[in-house]
Design a protein around this motif. Structure first.
Motif, PDB file in Angstrom:
ATOM      1  N   ASP A 196     -34.897  -9.231 -11.474  1.00  0.00           N
ATOM      2  CA  ASP A 196     -35.882  -8.668 -10.541  1.00  0.00           C
ATOM      3  C   ASP A 196     -35.484  -8.929  -9.095  1.00  0.00           C
ATOM      4  O   ASP A 196     -35.686  -8.072  -8.220  1.00  0.00           O
ATOM      5  CB  ASP A 196     -37.272  -9.256 -10.814  1.00  0.00           C
ATOM      6  CG  ASP A 196     -37.884  -8.708 -12.099  1.00  0.00           C
ATOM      7  OD1 ASP A 196     -37.470  -7.611 -12.516  1.00  0.00           O
ATOM      8  OD2 ASP A 196     -38.756  -9.381 -12.677  1.00  0.00           O
ATOM      9  N   ALA A 197     -34.936 -10.096  -8.821  1.00  0.00           N
ATOM     10  CA  ALA A 197     -34.500 -10.409  -7.464  1.00  0.00           C
ATOM     11  C   ALA A 197     -33.363  -9.484  -7.041  1.00  0.00           C
ATOM     12  O   ALA A 197     -33.332  -8.996  -5.906  1.00  0.00           O
ATOM     13  CB  ALA A 197     -34.068 -11.870  -7.376  1.00  0.00           C
ATOM     14  N   LEU A 198     -32.428  -9.212  -7.949  1.00  0.00           N
ATOM     15  CA  LEU A 198     -31.298  -8.344  -7.625  1.00  0.00           C
ATOM     16  C   LEU A 198     -31.731  -6.886  -7.470  1.00  0.00           C
ATOM     17  O   LEU A 198     -31.109  -6.129  -6.712  1.00  0.00           O
ATOM     18  CB  LEU A 198     -30.226  -8.459  -8.707  1.00  0.00           C
ATOM     19  CG  LEU A 198     -29.517  -9.807  -8.808  1.00  0.00           C
ATOM     20  CD1 LEU A 198     -28.562  -9.820  -9.988  1.00  0.00           C
ATOM     21  CD2 LEU A 198     -28.763 -10.129  -7.515  1.00  0.00           C
ATOM     22  N   ARG A 199     -32.769  -6.487  -8.187  1.00  0.00           N
ATOM     23  CA  ARG A 199     -33.244  -5.101  -8.066  1.00  0.00           C
ATOM     24  C   ARG A 199     -33.717  -4.792  -6.650  1.00  0.00           C
ATOM     25  O   ARG A 199     -33.708  -3.639  -6.209  1.00  0.00           O
ATOM     26  CB  ARG A 199     -34.395  -4.854  -9.035  1.00  0.00           C
ATOM     27  CG  ARG A 199     -33.985  -4.681 -10.485  1.00  0.00           C
ATOM     28  CD  ARG A 199     -35.160  -4.213 -11.314  1.00  0.00           C
ATOM     29  NE  ARG A 199     -34.900  -4.320 -12.741  1.00  0.00           N
ATOM     30  CZ  ARG A 199     -34.211  -3.432 -13.452  1.00  0.00           C
ATOM     31  NH1 ARG A 199     -33.706  -2.366 -12.849  1.00  0.00           N
ATOM     32  NH2 ARG A 199     -34.034  -3.611 -14.744  1.00  0.00           N
ATOM     33  N   GLY A 200     -34.117  -5.807  -5.923  1.00  0.00           N
ATOM     34  CA  GLY A 200     -34.595  -5.598  -4.562  1.00  0.00           C
ATOM     35  C   GLY A 200     -33.489  -5.327  -3.561  1.00  0.00           C
ATOM     36  O   GLY A 200     -33.766  -5.085  -2.387  1.00  0.00           O
ATOM     37  N   GLY A 201     -32.242  -5.388  -3.993  1.00  0.00           N
ATOM     38  CA  GLY A 201     -31.122  -5.104  -3.103  1.00  0.00           C
ATOM     39  C   GLY A 201     -30.720  -6.246  -2.198  1.00  0.00           C
ATOM     40  O   GLY A 201     -30.007  -6.044  -1.210  1.00  0.00           O
ATOM     41  N   ALA A 202     -31.187  -7.468  -2.503  1.00  0.00           N
ATOM     42  CA  ALA A 202     -30.839  -8.618  -1.670  1.00  0.00           C
ATOM     43  C   ALA A 202     -29.353  -8.937  -1.788  1.00  0.00           C
ATOM     44  O   ALA A 202     -28.717  -8.683  -2.808  1.00  0.00           O
ATOM     45  CB  ALA A 202     -31.663  -9.836  -2.087  1.00  0.00           C
ATOM     46  N   GLU A 203     -28.806  -9.504  -0.732  1.00  0.00           N
ATOM     47  CA  GLU A 203     -27.417  -9.951  -0.765  1.00  0.00           C
ATOM     48  C   GLU A 203     -27.287 -11.088  -1.775  1.00  0.00           C
ATOM     49  O   GLU A 203     -28.221 -11.877  -1.964  1.00  0.00           O
ATOM     50  CB  GLU A 203     -26.998 -10.438   0.624  1.00  0.00           C
ATOM     51  CG  GLU A 203     -25.511 -10.708   0.756  1.00  0.00           C
ATOM     52  CD  GLU A 203     -25.117 -11.067   2.166  1.00  0.00           C
ATOM     53  OE1 GLU A 203     -23.986 -10.752   2.569  1.00  0.00           O
ATOM     54  OE2 GLU A 203     -25.949 -11.681   2.880  1.00  0.00           O
ATOM     55  N   CYS A 204     -26.154 -11.162  -2.440  1.00  0.00           N
ATOM     56  CA  CYS A 204     -25.945 -12.235  -3.404  1.00  0.00           C
ATOM     57  C   CYS A 204     -24.561 -12.835  -3.240  1.00  0.00           C
ATOM     58  O   CYS A 204     -23.662 -12.234  -2.641  1.00  0.00           O
ATOM     59  CB  CYS A 204     -26.152 -11.739  -4.832  1.00  0.00           C
ATOM     60  SG  CYS A 204     -24.956 -10.511  -5.386  1.00  0.00           S
ATOM     61  N   LEU A 205     -24.423 -14.039  -3.754  1.00  0.00           N
ATOM     62  CA  LEU A 205     -23.142 -14.737  -3.834  1.00  0.00           C
ATOM     63  C   LEU A 205     -22.805 -14.934  -5.300  1.00  0.00           C
ATOM     64  O   LEU A 205     -23.689 -15.160  -6.123  1.00  0.00           O
ATOM     65  CB  LEU A 205     -23.217 -16.112  -3.166  1.00  0.00           C
ATOM     66  CG  LEU A 205     -23.531 -16.205  -1.687  1.00  0.00           C
ATOM     67  CD1 LEU A 205     -23.662 -17.669  -1.274  1.00  0.00           C
ATOM     68  CD2 LEU A 205     -22.441 -15.540  -0.876  1.00  0.00           C
ATOM     69  N   VAL A 206     -21.509 -14.864  -5.608  1.00  0.00           N
ATOM     70  CA  VAL A 206     -21.040 -15.264  -6.933  1.00  0.00           C
ATOM     71  C   VAL A 206     -19.961 -16.309  -6.717  1.00  0.00           C
ATOM     72  O   VAL A 206     -18.978 -16.064  -6.008  1.00  0.00           O
ATOM     73  CB  VAL A 206     -20.480 -14.080  -7.744  1.00  0.00           C
ATOM     74  CG1 VAL A 206     -20.135 -14.544  -9.155  1.00  0.00           C
ATOM     75  CG2 VAL A 206     -21.466 -12.929  -7.793  1.00  0.00           C
ATOM     76  N   LEU A 207     -20.155 -17.486  -7.298  1.00  0.00           N
ATOM     77  CA  LEU A 207     -19.213 -18.596  -7.152  1.00  0.00           C
ATOM     78  C   LEU A 207     -18.416 -18.759  -8.437  1.00  0.00           C
ATOM     79  O   LEU A 207     -18.982 -18.856  -9.523  1.00  0.00           O
ATOM     80  CB  LEU A 207     -19.952 -19.894  -6.851  1.00  0.00           C
ATOM     81  CG  LEU A 207     -20.860 -19.898  -5.613  1.00  0.00           C
ATOM     82  CD1 LEU A 207     -21.512 -21.266  -5.452  1.00  0.00           C
ATOM     83  CD2 LEU A 207     -20.070 -19.534  -4.363  1.00  0.00           C
TER      84      LEU A 207
END
Length: 212
Positions: A66-77
């Motif tokens: 749900d957080a990603l559906r909002g189009g927020a920037e993300c990090l992948v480590l």
């Protein structure tokens, strides 16, 4: 991510190799519920997009979706080999004793915006590709086609796809590059020694390839 220049790695081939050899990435983003994080095994396509594209799937019930559906920037480590470094491995210890323990590690940070994908055909293709990547070296590789179609369809109904077009890719390889050659060699030799309780052959091999 704080990266002193001594530990910065910009070579795309080196960064891509770490992602492929350690594909379990930690996805971090912020949504209405605050910070969210979740691990997921990724497939990496270096040829697509500015810095490549990451694809994975997560449980549909995972709040991160749900957080990603909002189009927020993300990090992948992506974390590579890591381990303790004893000051006893430095020849400098015998000279002046001005040495302390540290921790050597390698990591890659991918930054971008995720697209959440619900299409069953996309998800089946992603699962098949991910499975093929990791089953390739087995004598009898498993495939989703080995399971009943209705079973796989039910599993797919419970997941959502994640595709991240990488906007920035940074590497931090803290591998004793700030030490003299003799000290670096001492760390490599100790990590590769079968007699040292902190031995870590994979970390030693990475250091040897990067710093020798």
């Amino acid at each position: 991510m704080y990266i002193p220049e001594a530990f910065r790695v910009d070579d795309p081939e080196v960064l891509h190799a770490l992602i492929r050899s350690h594909p379990l990435g930690t996805v971090i983003t912020s949504g209405s519920g605050g910070l969210q994080a979740s691990p997921a095994p990724f497939l990496f396509d270096a040829a697509e997009g500015l810095h490549g594209t990451l694809r994975a799937h997560l449980a549909r019930a995972n709040p991160l979706i749900d957080a990603l559906r909002g189009g927020a920037e993300c990090l992948v480590l992506f974390h590579g080999p890591q381990g303790y470094v004893s000051p006893s491995w430095y020849p400098a210890k015998q000279q002046h004793h001005k040495v302390v323990p540290t921790w050597n590690y390698a990591m890659v940070q991918a930054r971008g915006r995720a697209t959440v994908i619900d299409d069953a055909a996309w998800l089946r293709e992603q699962i098949a590709a991910l499975t093929a990547e990791h089953e390739a070296h087995r004598d009898a590789p498993w495939s989703p086609d080995d399971s009943p179609a209705e079973f796989i369809a039910g599993m797919i109904a419970g997941i959502a796809g994640v595709e991240i077009a990488i906007e920035a890719l940074d590497g931090k390889f803290n591998l004793s590059q700030n030490r003299g050659r003799a000290d670096r060699d001492g760390v490599i030799d100790a990590l590769g020694s079968p007699d040292d309780p902190h031995r870590h052959p994979e970390l030693a091999a990475l250091m040897q390839g990067l710093t020798r």
